[in-house]
Design an enzyme around this catalytic site. Structure first.
Site, PDB file in Angstrom:
ATOM      1  N   GLN A  73       1.784  -6.214  -3.213  1.00 48.62           N
ATOM      2  CA  GLN A  73       2.219  -6.339  -1.817  1.00 48.62           C
ATOM      3  C   GLN A  73       3.524  -5.552  -1.590  1.00 48.62           C
ATOM      4  OE1 GLN A  73       1.105  -9.636  -3.376  1.00 48.62           O
ATOM      5  NE2 GLN A  73      -0.798  -8.660  -2.822  1.00 48.62           N
ATOM      6  N   GLY A 106      -4.606  -4.219  -3.761  1.00 42.97           N
ATOM      7  CA  GLY A 106      -5.579  -3.164  -4.051  1.00 42.97           C
ATOM      8  C   GLY A 106      -4.783  -1.934  -4.429  1.00 42.97           C
ATOM      9  N   HIS A 107      -4.716  -1.648  -5.722  1.00 48.57           N
ATOM     10  CA  HIS A 107      -3.890  -0.538  -6.204  1.00 48.57           C
ATOM     11  C   HIS A 107      -4.794   0.602  -6.655  1.00 48.57           C
ATOM     12  CE1 HIS A 107      -0.388  -3.529  -7.157  1.00 48.57           C
ATOM     13  NE2 HIS A 107      -0.743  -3.514  -5.896  1.00 48.57           N
ATOM     14  N   ASP A 112       0.803  -1.224   0.000  1.00 55.40           N
ATOM     15  CA  ASP A 112       0.000   0.000   0.000  1.00 55.40           C
ATOM     16  C   ASP A 112       0.835   1.273   0.000  1.00 55.40           C
ATOM     17  OD1 ASP A 112      -2.283  -1.611   0.131  1.00 55.40           O
ATOM     18  OD2 ASP A 112      -2.191  -1.670   2.316  1.00 55.40           O
TER      19      ASP A 112
HETATM   20  P1  GDP Z   1      -0.753   0.391  -3.568  1.00 61.43           P
HETATM   21  O1  GDP Z   1      -1.399  -0.880  -3.112  1.00 61.43           O
HETATM   22  O2  GDP Z   1       0.708   0.421  -3.286  1.00 61.43           O
HETATM   23  O3  GDP Z   1      -1.046   0.734  -5.002  1.00 61.43           O
HETATM   24  O4  GDP Z   1      -1.394   1.553  -2.663  1.00 61.43           O
HETATM   25  P2  GDP Z   1      -2.935   1.696  -2.233  1.00 61.43           P
HETATM   26  O5  GDP Z   1      -3.705   2.177  -3.395  1.00 61.43           O
HETATM   27  O6  GDP Z   1      -3.428   0.473  -1.534  1.00 61.43           O
HETATM   28  O7  GDP Z   1      -2.830   2.794  -1.100  1.00 61.43           O
HETATM   29  C1  GDP Z   1      -2.329   4.062  -1.339  1.00 61.43           C
HETATM   30  C2  GDP Z   1      -3.419   5.095  -0.961  1.00 61.43           C
HETATM   31  O8  GDP Z   1      -2.822   6.368  -0.826  1.00 61.43           O
HETATM   32  C3  GDP Z   1      -4.490   5.258  -2.036  1.00 61.43           C
HETATM   33  O9  GDP Z   1      -5.698   5.634  -1.422  1.00 61.43           O
HETATM   34  C4  GDP Z   1      -3.933   6.403  -2.888  1.00 61.43           C
HETATM   35  O10 GDP Z   1      -4.939   7.130  -3.593  1.00 61.43           O
HETATM   36  C5  GDP Z   1      -3.310   7.265  -1.817  1.00 61.43           C
HETATM   37  N1  GDP Z   1      -2.119   8.034  -2.245  1.00 61.43           N
HETATM   38  C6  GDP Z   1      -1.171   7.688  -3.153  1.00 61.43           C
HETATM   39  N2  GDP Z   1      -0.186   8.624  -3.176  1.00 61.43           N
HETATM   40  C7  GDP Z   1      -0.536   9.567  -2.279  1.00 61.43           C
HETATM   41  C8  GDP Z   1       0.105  10.766  -1.809  1.00 61.43           C
HETATM   42  O11 GDP Z   1       1.195  11.155  -2.236  1.00 61.43           O
HETATM   43  N3  GDP Z   1      -0.567  11.477  -0.834  1.00 61.43           N
HETATM   44  C9  GDP Z   1      -1.770  11.074  -0.326  1.00 61.43           C
HETATM   45  N4  GDP Z   1      -2.345  11.817   0.615  1.00 61.43           N
HETATM   46  N5  GDP Z   1      -2.374   9.943  -0.726  1.00 61.43           N
HETATM   47  C10 GDP Z   1      -1.763   9.200  -1.680  1.00 61.43           C
HETATM   48  P1  IMO Z   2      -0.987  -4.197  -2.198  1.00 61.13           P
HETATM   49  O1  IMO Z   2      -0.557  -4.770  -3.517  1.00 61.13           O
HETATM   50  C1  IMO Z   2      -0.992  -4.621   2.158  1.00 61.13           C
HETATM   51  C2  IMO Z   2      -1.209  -8.695   3.760  1.00 61.13           C
HETATM   52  C3  IMO Z   2      -2.468  -9.091   4.517  1.00 61.13           C
HETATM   53  C4  IMO Z   2      -1.874 -10.075   5.514  1.00 61.13           C
HETATM   54  C5  IMO Z   2      -0.798 -10.789   4.691  1.00 61.13           C
HETATM   55  C6  IMO Z   2      -1.246 -12.124   4.108  1.00 61.13           C
HETATM   56  O2  IMO Z   2      -2.268  -3.445  -2.250  1.00 61.13           O
HETATM   57  O3  IMO Z   2       0.121  -3.448  -1.557  1.00 61.13           O
HETATM   58  P2  IMO Z   2      -2.847 -12.770   2.084  1.00 61.13           P
HETATM   59  O4  IMO Z   2      -4.308 -12.493   1.854  1.00 61.13           O
HETATM   60  O5  IMO Z   2      -1.950 -12.236   1.022  1.00 61.13           O
HETATM   61  O6  IMO Z   2      -2.581 -14.214   2.386  1.00 61.13           O
HETATM   62  O7  IMO Z   2      -2.496 -11.978   3.450  1.00 61.13           O
HETATM   63  O8  IMO Z   2      -0.460  -9.909   3.635  1.00 61.13           O
HETATM   64  N1  IMO Z   2      -1.429  -8.174   2.388  1.00 61.13           N
HETATM   65  C7  IMO Z   2      -1.314  -6.881   2.056  1.00 61.13           C
HETATM   66  N2  IMO Z   2      -1.079  -5.789   2.822  1.00 61.13           N
HETATM   67  N3  IMO Z   2      -1.110  -4.492   0.825  1.00 61.13           N
HETATM   68  C8  IMO Z   2      -1.321  -5.573   0.048  1.00 61.13           C
HETATM   69  O9  IMO Z   2      -1.329  -5.513  -1.306  1.00 61.13           O
HETATM   70  C9  IMO Z   2      -1.478  -6.842   0.663  1.00 61.13           C
HETATM   71  N4  IMO Z   2      -1.719  -8.090   0.197  1.00 61.13           N
HETATM   72  C10 IMO Z   2      -1.673  -8.899   1.270  1.00 61.13           C
HETATM   73  O10 IMO Z   2      -3.056  -7.984   5.154  1.00 61.13           O
HETATM   74  O11 IMO Z   2      -1.215  -9.373   6.544  1.00 61.13           O
HETATM   75 MG    MG Z   3      -2.891  -1.538  -1.787  1.00 58.27          MG
END
Ligand code: GDP
Ligand code: IMO
Ligand code: MG
Length: 426
Positions: A225, A40-41, A13
């Site tokens: 991840q 979840g991207h 994340d």
């Molecule tokens: P990913 O799984 O690495 O793609 O990241 P996620 O989408 O799960 O989580 C990142 C969250 O932070 C999302 O809600 C993005 O919209 C938000 N985000 C990304 N870059 C920034 C930033 O520079 N500032 C803020 N405030 N939010 C951001």
């Molecule tokens: P992105 O790509 C954050 C974590 C789960 C749990 C562990 C194992 O959005 O960064 P699983 O369901 O994979 O067997 O769970 O890994 N986890 C993540 N945490 N971002 C993710 O993906 C994750 N995918 C799995 O919360 O701790």
């Molecule tokens: Mg994510």
């Protein structure tokens, strides 16, 4: 480029989706190599939010070919639902291909994920998985009994492989866990329709990737991840079941390391984690709550509040090492606004009194360890409109320069807001 890997360098994340989307506009191909819809991207393009789980984050660019590689685990129902949501948002998804070798997440995998977590929860050892069936699917793959996409979409093989796998898993569900058996007839009729819809997308994607490499095309490998969730390099057993480190992209997409020239690690300016497991710089006080609320730190997939803490440079240096990072991105700096001091962990003081600066192999060393911090001035200004490094408050510039010095890796980009435009290239 031509082969650029973008991976998560903490516990996921970090904002990978945003940076993949930014670079996808210059790329010919985006490749996912591991994980599944546990990812979840988020991509925010001109104020519109897209949530991607299995579909590569290059899908918003109509000129980009999007590959789901052999190392990914694909839930047939979930991917079709995701494509449906993208269609509703006006996204054309013709440019998606799924490798014939990718394994399918089936209903019994979801059931077994939930049963195993419930059993572990009873003795306090739950991992806190996303309950998407990831672990059980990779277990079947390693055990050599999984269902691959080429079987799933083969009308001659479909029924036999599903009947066989369901019968075996029902024996585990009922015999080991005392659960109710799954109805194979219902699964066959529901999943046959999914197989029909997925068949045109399934192919040998390793040929597509290889041809793109040979032709000197720009290829982005999208990690899911993060490094600390890697099955080998992460905080085992509190990890996922695949390889989010940069090396995972070779195995999971069927290319050799010579196809890669750049490895970009995405970090947040602080640290978060979802699920259980050690987290040395975790904050349990109002500063932790402040960061969670300012950063909107609630899971994209499960909605769970993310655990929050200070930037951990012991982890960052480890991520530089095990991924061979050529550059670092410090994302999400804006949520730190308003904190008087910013802390960076540079070492751990262990229970036995020893101080270490290398991330330990055994997660037990992290339990009750005391982080050793360097402290920096915070900032009060709104930085979300800054687009150049020298527009940032001096304290932010100093913080970034300190991270670069401590981590011994160039920081090339910064994130100051969720939109694809809210970045600073240094
Ligand atoms: P990913 O799984 O690495 O793609 O990241 P996620 O989408 O799960 O989580 C990142 C969250 O932070 C999302 O809600 C993005 O919209 C938000 N985000 C990304 N870059 C920034 C930033 O520079 N500032 C803020 N405030 N939010 C951001
Ligand atoms: P992105 O790509 C954050 C974590 C789960 C749990 C562990 C194992 O959005 O960064 P699983 O369901 O994979 O067997 O769970 O890994 N986890 C993540 N945490 N971002 C993710 O993906 C994750 N995918 C799995 O919360 O701790
Ligand atoms: Mg994510």
């Amino acid at each position: 480029m031509p082969g650029k890997v973008i991976i998560g360098a903490q516990w996921g994340d970090e904002g990978k989706g945003k940076f993949i989307d930014i670079f996808a506009s210059k790329a010919d191909m985006v490749v996912r190599s591991q994980g599944g819809n546990n990812a979840g991207h988020t991509v925010v393009a001109n104020g519109v939010k897209f949530k991607l789980q299995l579909v590569p984050s290059g899908i918003l660019d109509p000129n980009c070919l999007n590959i789901i590689g052999a190392g990914v685990v694909v839930n047939p129902k979930a991917i079709l639902e995701e494509l449906g949501r993208l269609h509703e948002q006006g996204v054309v998804t013709d440019q998606l291909r799924i490798d014939a070798r990718a394994h399918c997440i089936m209903p019994w995998h979801l059931e077994l994920d939930a049963l195993s977590e419930a059993e572990k929860a009873a003795d306090g050892t739950a991992i806190g998985t996303t309950k998407k069936g990831i672990g059980p699917t990779y277990m079947d793959k390693s055990e050599r009994s999984g269902i691959r996409m080429h079987d799933f979409v083969d009308p001659e093989r479909f029924e036999a492989v599903i009947r066989d796998a369901c019968a075996r898993k029902n024996r585990v569900i009922t015999g080991v866990y005392g659960g109710s058996p799954l109805d194979v007839e219902a699964i066959l009729s529901e999943y046959r329709a999914y197989a029909d819809r997925l068949r045109p997308m399934v192919t040998d994607t390793t040929i597509l990737v290889y041809n793109a490499v040979k032709a000197g095309k720009e290829i982005l490998f999208e990690g899911a991840q993060g490094t600390l969730l890697d099955l080998d390099m992460g905080t085992y057993p509190f990890v996922t079941s695949s390889h989010p480190v940069s090396g995972g992209c070779c195995i999971g997409s069927g290319v050799g390391p010579t196809a890669i020239s750049e490895v970009m690690g995405i970090f947040k300016s602080y640290t978060t984690r979802v699920g259980e497991g050690p987290f040395p710089t975790e904050l349990f006080d109002e500063t932790g709550d402040y960061i969670r609320n300012a950063g909107g730190e609630f899971g994209t997939v499960t909605g769970r509040p993310r655990r929050t803490g200070w930037f951990d440079a012991v982890i960052a240096k480890y991520a530089v090492r095990v991924n061979g990072l050529t550059e670092m991105v410090i994302n999400k700096i804006d949520p730190l606004r308003g904190l008087p001091k910013l802390k960076v962990c540079v070492a751990y003081k262990l229970k036995n009194g020893k101080t270490i600066t290398d991330f330990p192999a055994n997660f037990m060393d992290l339990l009750d360890c005391e982080p050793v911090y360097e402290e920096f001035d915070g900032f009060e200004e709104d930085i979300t409109a800054c687009r150049h490094f020298d527009e940032l408050p001096v304290s932010v510039q100093q913080y970034i320069k300190a991270l670069e010095r401590i981590c011994e890796c160039p920081i090339t980009m910064l994130g100051v807001g969720p939109d694809r435009d809210q970045v600073i290239t240094i």
